[in-house]
Scaffold this motif. Structure first.
Motif, short mmCIF file in Angstrom:
data_model
loop_
_atom_site.label_atom_id
_atom_site.label_comp_id
_atom_site.label_asym_id
_atom_site.label_seq_id
_atom_site.Cartn_x
_atom_site.Cartn_y
_atom_site.Cartn_z
N LYS A 146 0.84 -1.08 0.12
CA LYS A 146 0.01 -0.02 0.20
C LYS A 146 0.82 1.10 -0.03
CE LYS A 146 -4.25 -1.69 2.05
NZ LYS A 146 -4.70 -2.15 3.26
N PRO A 147 0.12 2.23 -0.54
CA PRO A 147 1.11 3.60 -0.40
C PRO A 147 1.32 3.80 0.95
CG PRO A 147 -0.88 3.92 -1.74
CD PRO A 147 -1.05 2.45 -0.98
N ARG A 148 2.53 4.18 1.40
CA ARG A 148 2.91 4.77 2.68
C ARG A 148 2.01 5.93 2.87
NH1 ARG A 148 6.03 8.73 4.01
NH2 ARG A 148 6.20 9.39 1.81
N LEU A 149 1.91 6.16 4.52
CA LEU A 149 0.78 7.08 4.85
C LEU A 149 1.35 8.50 4.55
CD1 LEU A 149 -1.35 8.00 7.14
CD2 LEU A 149 0.55 7.99 8.87
#
Lengths: 496, 330, 119
Positions: free
Chosen positions: B107-110
């Motif tokens: 997932k894309p990083r926060l």
């Protein structure tokens, strides 16, 4: 802009905005009449929308005039038109027929609230069907679910309460799973509009996330649709709900969840999971086959009339999925047309049960011994709709089974097994329908419990309308078949 | 620094969730649920979601705690510990958790601004809102106008719940006179009458809570807030009054028919704005046609629907509260 | 540092499944509803997390400031709606539990089941 361009919005808004007004009414009869009129208007709108779809293809409506995907889009296709017809017709027919039956189950002072919840259920179901936006589907799914819980909780038996609690918990888990899935897809595509999702998800390279999202959405909707083995909430809820609520919900509520499931799986995920057809084949077909066989088997030994028919509903959901899992136009058409035909057959059967319920307190097999002598018209309608459920030629049920069998025959060896499954389960249906008929026609009437004659006229007329519809659409199935074939073709066009 | 704070809050959140599930005292569990919601709200604030934080605090920590307590007063305070198939459930849960964690690795990083989620629709809202709607709070613009149909649905979800609770708990309309001795839910409330400090402090707070609710309602276009938050906050204020002075007093201040009128009126007001869009030649919920200048029309429409949302939500939540409280007397 | 960026998602998974455990393993109806609301809250965290942008602020546009980065407004809007749905479901569920207690005298599932079997 004429009023006709607003039909997709009005389809939802008319029942939804009538509901609060019904709450204010103090006379139960007035609340009933208003709800019936609103439901009938929704039916008229559904008929006109179907006409529009047959003439000019999908109807699109932009809420608040904002362009999609920024605003919310409504989209009525042939598939949605079919579902709208089922939802609104089932609601209207049961409302018109059911005043006496509802009077018996629901306290008059509480009836305005009951009818308001009924209209909200109609609005919610219609809202799911016309929605073109993944999150909007969630919102209307919740309106429909909450309203259904209320309707089922109105059942006079105290066992309705734990049943509806189970439904509430499983339904909420299903909706939340769906919401997680939609969130994951939104994370990958940045959009919530279904059409837009379909286009943008192709650019997502990463298969793992798509698989997880597809898993959550499929499981969540399968819970709502009572796909075997996630059907645990259905039999008790349908058994203890008021008779008219059972007839209404059995005809349409699980089908709407199936509609969303098919739409999501075929339109959004299909192209992106390379082996999608195979996955459908491997995961859903065994479940469908097991569901058909196990649920029919349970129905054969069930003693409670409503529970027997409820298990039969779980089996029918299996047929619909079976058609879809074949992945051919023929199979999918069979599955979709079975959504329509099963709604006809099961709606008519539950209406006939409501007729019995108007005169007999205990709807057990042993309680209806010899009832055909006192209620010949009711039982005749039961027999006609029972034949349609079995799939006897000349009835609507035959059409869907014909399509399912023909589609299965195209599949080689697996197909032969599937044909055998359809035939065996049809025989099982003969058995469980026969057990009711045997008790009603050939059982000796116990002298203690003699029913006081035929069912109320309105209920009986409605039951016969539904039973005759089974014959009509068995002889001339052009309307549901045209819509189903168009729907199946559109869904499969997206195959790579 | 912010990251450390966020990690601390999140860890606390997970620990609270586990504690809630482990305790067998339902009263303790409910109190912990309130804390859980406050922690969640703090997390939302750290993640720049001011509107959501406000709502979670008012609803999760406020209203739902009160409803849980009301239900506990009518049922039981302890669960009897019969856990069926604990190891099977534990197995399912652990496996699913691991799958979910495994799925997060790509997932894309926060906070990554290049994540797809920030590319397509969202920038359009941020760009177009000043021009098309002309209000600073983009959340209010999306909620009230771009996705106003969802919000209409949301109002009807609350209305459905209100209708359902009144139906299931069998509360009759009109001619209703609650007994003056209070009831089981507000026994603590009538007890509070004799406790000077909570009573004085609570009474002092109520006007400010209601005033804050009104501020949140009419300031939603400029700052965090809007109809839903306002309705929930005002309902909390009146529930506090009911807890301090007894339910009877609260019903005297806002009688049941008025509550029903708020629910029906609020929902109908929202729907009427939608229908007005059709009548004036636009489509459903098209506010642009409400005034000569489309931007003015949008602002007018959003203001009216926010009032409708506030009325319906406040009325529904209070009706639900009174339904539980009234049940205690039977 | 990279892994901290995923910590939110892990907490989401843990909280989600903690709530789910209470729903499937506990027999007490109120405890199940508590589990259900934890389960739903976890999803709020998922959505709000994906809306965060580095260096951003709440999406309330400040006049005269041009280079400000804002967090994504859409997930926030969706979660406002989801919170409402959560409290509505909870209210309805609690009302049903109260009625179960009145007609069965218990809110434990196995006791309700044995009462149903014996009747």
């Amino acid at each position: 802009m004429t009023l006709t361009t607003h039909l997709p919005a009005l389809q939802v808004v008319v029942p939804m905005l009538t509901a609060p007004l019904v709450v204010l009414m103090r006379v139960p009869g007035l609340a009933w009449a208003t709800a019936a009129v609103a439901s009938f208007m929704a039916f008229i709108i559904a008929v006109s929308l179907t006409g529009a779809v047959l003439q000019g293809g999908s109807v699109i409506y932009l809420m608040g005039s904002w362009p999609a995907p920024y605003g919310i889009e409504l989209r009525v296709t042939s598939f949605s038109a079919l579902l709208l017809l089922i939802v609104t017709a089932a609601s209207t027919l049961t409302l018109l027929a059911g005043k006496r039956s509802i009077d018996a189950d629901v306290d008059p002072e509480q009836q305005p609230l009951f009818y308001a919840a009924w209209l909200l259920a109609v609005a919610g179901l219609a809202g799911i069907v016309v929605a073109g936006d993944a999150f909007n589907i969630f919102v209307f799914m919740e309106i429909a679910s909450l309203a259904s819980y209320v309707l089922i909780a109105a059942g006079p038996d105290r066992r309705a309460l734990p049943s509806v609690f189970k439904y509430l918990v499983m339904g909420t888990i299903g909706a939340t799973f769906y919401l997680i899935g939609v969130g994951l897809v939104y994370m990958m595509t940045g959009t919530l509009n279904l059409g837009d999702m379909e286009a943008r998800i192709q650019e997502v390279g990463d298969l793992r996330s798509i698989l997880v999202a597809a898993g959550f959405i499929t499981v969540g909707l399968a819970l709502k649709a009572a796909v075997f083995p996630l059907h645990a909430w259905l039999p008790s809820s349908y058994t203890y709900a008021p008779h008219m609520v059972t007839a209404f919900l059995a005809a349409c509520s699980t089908k709407v969840a199936l509609y969303v499931l098919l739409r999501f799986d075929f339109l959004v995920f299909q192209q992106n999971l390379p082996a999608h057809a195979v996955q459908f084949f491997i995961f859903l077909m065994p479940l469908a086959v097991l569901g058909v066989l196990v649920a029919s088997g349970v129905a054969m030994f069930e003693k409670d009339l409503k529970r027997l028919l409820a298990y039969s509903s779980v089996a029918q959901v299996g047929y619909i999925l079976l058609g879809a899992s074949l992945g051919s136009v023929m199979g999918l058409t069979g599955g979709i047309v079975h959504i329509f035909n099963h709604a006809l057959a099961k709606g008519a059967l539950f209406l006939a049960v409501a007729c019995l319920g108007a005169r007999i307190a205990q709807l057990q097999l042993k309680g209806i011994h010899g009832v055909a002598r006192h209620m010949p018209w009711t039982m005749a309608a039961f027999v006609v709709s029972g034949l349609s459920l079995i799939g006897v030629p000349g009835t609507a049920g035959f059409i869907s089974k014909w399509y399912l069998v023909s589609a299965a025959l195209q599949e080689g060896t697996v197909g032969l097994i599937l044909v055998a499954v359809v035939l065996v389960s049809s025989l099982m249906a003969v058995v469980y329908i026969w057990r009711v008929i045997e008790a009603a026609y050939f059982g000796a009437t116990p002298s203690s419990a003699k029913p006081a004659g035929e069912a109320p006229p309105a209920l009986l007329v409605a039951t016969w309308v539904a039973a005759l519809a089974n014959i009509y659409f068995g002889v001339d199935p052009s309307l549901p078949l045209t819509l189903s074939t168009q729907a199946a073709t559109t869904l499969l066009e997206h195959l790579p | 620094m912010v990251i450390l704070f966020a990690v601390f809050l999140l860890t606390l959140l997970a620990l609270t969730a586990v504690a809630i599930v482990r305790t067998e005292n339902l009263f303790v569990a409910v109190m912990l649920t309130g804390i859980f919601s406050l922690l969640m709200a703090a997390n939302f604030f750290v993640l720049d979601a001011a509107d959501v934080a406000l709502t979670e605090a008012a609803v999760g920590a406020g209203i739902s705690t009160v409803l849980f307590l009301g239900a506990l007063a009518l049922t039981a305070e302890h669960e009897r510990s019969v856990v069926s198939g604990r190891w099977l459930s534990m197995g399912i849960v652990v496996v699913t958790t691991l799958i979910l964690i495994y799925a997060t690795f790509d997932k894309p990083r926060l906070g990554d601004p290049r994540a797809p989620v920030h590319q397509h629709v969202a920038p359009w809202y941020l760009d177009q809102t000043p021009e098309l709607i002309g209000i600073p709070n983009v959340v209010t613009a999306v909620l009230g106008s771009f996705r106003g149909y969802d919000t209409l649905g949301e109002v009807f979800v609350v209305v459905t719940a209100c209708i359902g609770v009144l139906f299931i708990l069998g509360v009759r309309r009109g001619g209703y006179s609650p007994s003056p001795d209070g009831d089981r839910l507000t026994t603590a409330g009538s007890g509070l009458r004799h406790h000077l400090i909570p009573k004085v402090v609570g009474r002092l707070l109520i006007p400010f809570i209601v005033l804050f609710g009104l501020y949140v309602l009419f300031h939603g276009e400029y700052g965090p807030g809007g109809g839903f938050q306002a309705g929930a906050i005002i309902a909390t204020g009146i529930i506090l009054y009911a807890l301090l002075d007894g339910e009877a007093q609260a019903l005297k201040a806002v009688p049941r028919p008025v509550l029903m009128g708020m629910v029906v009126g609020g929902a109908t007001l929202y729907g009427a704005v939608g229908v007005a869009g059709i009548a004036l030649g636009g489509s459903f919920l098209d506010y642009s046609v409400l005034a000569d200048d489309p931007v003015k029309g949008q602002q007018l429409g959003i203001l009216i629907i926010e009032v409708g949302v506030g009325l319906a939500v406040c009325g529904s939540l209070l009706s639900i509260f009174h339904a539980f409280a009234a049940r205690g007397r039977h | 540092m990279e892994l901290f960026g995923l910590y939110n998602y892990w907490v989401f998974a843990i909280v989600l499944m903690t709530g789910f455990y209470a729903v499937i393993a506990k027999g007490n109806f109120i405890k199940r509803l508590i589990g259900l609301s934890i389960f739903q809250s976890a999803v709020f965290l998922l959505y709000i997390t994906m809306g965060k942008v580095d260096g951003g602020t709440a999406p309330i546009i400040q006049e005269g400031v041009t280079d400000q980065v804002y967090s994504n407004p859409l997930p926030q809007v969706l979660i406002l709606t989801a919170i409402v749905v959560g409290i509505s479901t909870l209210a309805l569920g609690l009302a049903i539990v109260v009625r179960i207690k009145e007609s069965y005298g218990t809110i434990e599932e196995h006791e309700v089941q044995s009462l149903d079997r014996s009747s």
